[in-house]
Design a protein around this motif. Sequence first.
Motif, mmCIF file in Angstrom:
data_model
loop_
_atom_site.group_PDB
_atom_site.id
_atom_site.type_symbol
_atom_site.label_atom_id
_atom_site.label_comp_id
_atom_site.label_asym_id
_atom_site.label_seq_id
_atom_site.Cartn_x
_atom_site.Cartn_y
_atom_site.Cartn_z
ATOM 1 N N LEU A 1 -26.947 24.497 -0.950
ATOM 2 C CA LEU A 1 -26.338 25.823 -0.783
ATOM 3 C C LEU A 1 -27.174 26.680 0.162
ATOM 4 O O LEU A 1 -26.637 27.393 1.009
ATOM 5 C CB LEU A 1 -26.206 26.504 -2.148
ATOM 6 C CG LEU A 1 -25.211 25.872 -3.132
ATOM 7 C CD1 LEU A 1 -25.357 26.502 -4.508
ATOM 8 C CD2 LEU A 1 -23.782 26.024 -2.628
ATOM 9 N N GLN B 212 -29.997 31.844 -0.766
ATOM 10 C CA GLN B 212 -28.551 31.827 -0.534
ATOM 11 C C GLN B 212 -27.958 33.225 -0.681
ATOM 12 O O GLN B 212 -27.139 33.659 0.139
ATOM 13 C CB GLN B 212 -27.872 30.884 -1.517
ATOM 14 C CG GLN B 212 -26.365 30.800 -1.304
ATOM 15 C CD GLN B 212 -25.640 30.317 -2.538
ATOM 16 O OE1 GLN B 212 -26.240 30.144 -3.596
ATOM 17 N NE2 GLN B 212 -24.345 30.097 -2.407
ATOM 18 N N THR C 234 -18.354 21.793 -0.905
ATOM 19 C CA THR C 234 -18.983 20.721 -0.144
ATOM 20 C C THR C 234 -20.349 20.380 -0.713
ATOM 21 O O THR C 234 -20.732 19.204 -0.794
ATOM 22 C CB THR C 234 -19.122 21.121 1.335
ATOM 23 O OG1 THR C 234 -17.827 21.402 1.873
ATOM 24 C CG2 THR C 234 -19.780 20.020 2.149
ATOM 25 N N ARG D 19 -17.596 30.272 -4.592
ATOM 26 C CA ARG D 19 -18.782 31.006 -4.149
ATOM 27 C C ARG D 19 -19.344 31.888 -5.257
ATOM 28 O O ARG D 19 -20.535 32.212 -5.265
ATOM 29 C CB ARG D 19 -18.442 31.856 -2.926
ATOM 30 C CG ARG D 19 -18.129 31.048 -1.677
ATOM 31 C CD ARG D 19 -18.010 31.916 -0.434
ATOM 32 N NE ARG D 19 -17.623 31.122 0.716
ATOM 33 C CZ ARG D 19 -16.363 30.978 1.127
ATOM 34 N NH1 ARG D 19 -15.380 31.604 0.478
ATOM 35 N NH2 ARG D 19 -16.079 30.221 2.177
ATOM 36 N N PRO E 20 -12.019 28.266 -2.504
ATOM 37 C CA PRO E 20 -13.396 28.425 -1.998
ATOM 38 C C PRO E 20 -14.022 29.751 -2.393
ATOM 39 O O PRO E 20 -15.214 29.811 -2.711
ATOM 40 C CB PRO E 20 -13.222 28.315 -0.481
ATOM 41 C CG PRO E 20 -11.975 27.502 -0.305
ATOM 42 C CD PRO E 20 -11.079 27.888 -1.435
ATOM 43 N N GLY E 21 -13.238 30.818 -2.372
ATOM 44 C CA GLY E 21 -13.783 32.119 -2.750
ATOM 45 C C GLY E 21 -14.248 32.148 -4.188
ATOM 46 O O GLY E 21 -15.293 32.737 -4.503
ATOM 47 N N LEU F 259 -24.196 25.134 3.219
ATOM 48 C CA LEU F 259 -22.959 24.442 2.846
ATOM 49 C C LEU F 259 -22.168 25.315 1.885
ATOM 50 O O LEU F 259 -22.744 26.026 1.040
ATOM 51 C CB LEU F 259 -23.263 23.101 2.186
ATOM 52 C CG LEU F 259 -23.446 21.889 3.104
ATOM 53 C CD1 LEU F 259 -24.691 22.050 3.973
ATOM 54 C CD2 LEU F 259 -23.536 20.597 2.273
ATOM 55 N N ASP F 260 -20.842 25.277 2.021
ATOM 56 C CA ASP F 260 -20.024 26.001 1.062
ATOM 57 C C ASP F 260 -20.138 25.313 -0.297
ATOM 58 O O ASP F 260 -20.459 24.123 -0.382
ATOM 59 C CB ASP F 260 -18.570 26.069 1.518
ATOM 60 C CG ASP F 260 -17.879 24.726 1.478
ATOM 61 O OD1 ASP F 260 -17.387 24.331 0.407
ATOM 62 O OD2 ASP F 260 -17.857 24.052 2.536
ATOM 63 N N PRO F 261 -19.902 26.035 -1.405
ATOM 64 C CA PRO F 261 -20.154 25.482 -2.737
ATOM 65 C C PRO F 261 -19.428 24.169 -3.021
ATOM 66 O O PRO F 261 -20.012 23.243 -3.603
ATOM 67 C CB PRO F 261 -19.676 26.590 -3.680
ATOM 68 C CG PRO F 261 -19.866 27.849 -2.891
ATOM 69 C CD PRO F 261 -19.539 27.474 -1.470
#
Length: 288
Positions: free
Chosen positions: A35, A285, A43, A101, A97-98, A39-41
């Motif tokens: 993170l 992060q 992934t 996060r 995705p939101g 990288l997005d959470p």
Amino acid sequence: MDPQSLVVLLVMGALAGAINSAVGSGSLLTLPVLLALGLDPGTAVRTNTMGMVFSTVGSFFGYRREISAEWRDVRPLAAIVVVTATIGSCLLLVSPPGALRVVVPILIVVALLLVVFQKRLATWIPRRGSGTSVSAAKDGRATGDVPASGVGHGGGDPDAGSSAAAYRSPGLMVSMGAASMYGGYFTAAQGILYLGLLGAFTGRSMKSVNAVKNLFSLLVNVMAALVYLVAHFAFGADVRWEGVVAIAVGALLGGYFGSHLTKRLPEWVLRGTIVVIALLALVRQILG
């Protein structure tokens, strides 16, 4: 990823593999680093899970004799673990995705709390468990507790029948199903939950149920990795393969060479390492 990031992941993977062999929760070293690398959470979780499978494979082979002795008793519970872990990993794929996060950092904090308060949890769960006492969990002689290699069908344990019945208790099945769904979604620190639940419902020490915990952790990670692999090739779910390889190589080396060292270190050193590295990565992060 640049070479420096891959080296960091390799080192963190080695530490995670070594710590997994002793107390578990090694993913809390590698996931926050992924993170922090940007990288997005979603992934990050997929990449981490597929790399850390190799750590659980090593633990499985290390306890293969003990697992073989208990396999007949734990098969129904293993089936529940497989199904619920698959559901959990599918939930990760469909999570926006939101939302991830927000959810993933919160889950990391929850997992860190489990690491810090594992011993208190291990004594609290048995008091809540049905038909199980703290004294039975602490004193193996109270339940005929012996090393896992002597437990199960044909293992010579006089309480093997009651242990088998405990593995099939509705309370344990429901609890392990919920823990495995969490594990399939997040794949970090589920081993701590497994140790507490298995010890609570069987009345055996956490050390003696560690082999079964390693089996279930392997099943969760393998099922999640398979789901992510299919999602990657069928639907384009992002996985950073260079990160997978770095973590996998590190986890294999750490699990093989570091297991003896970590077993000699005080648990507070191992837990402290997990907490410090994970918190530093989370702060990085959050601060961007």
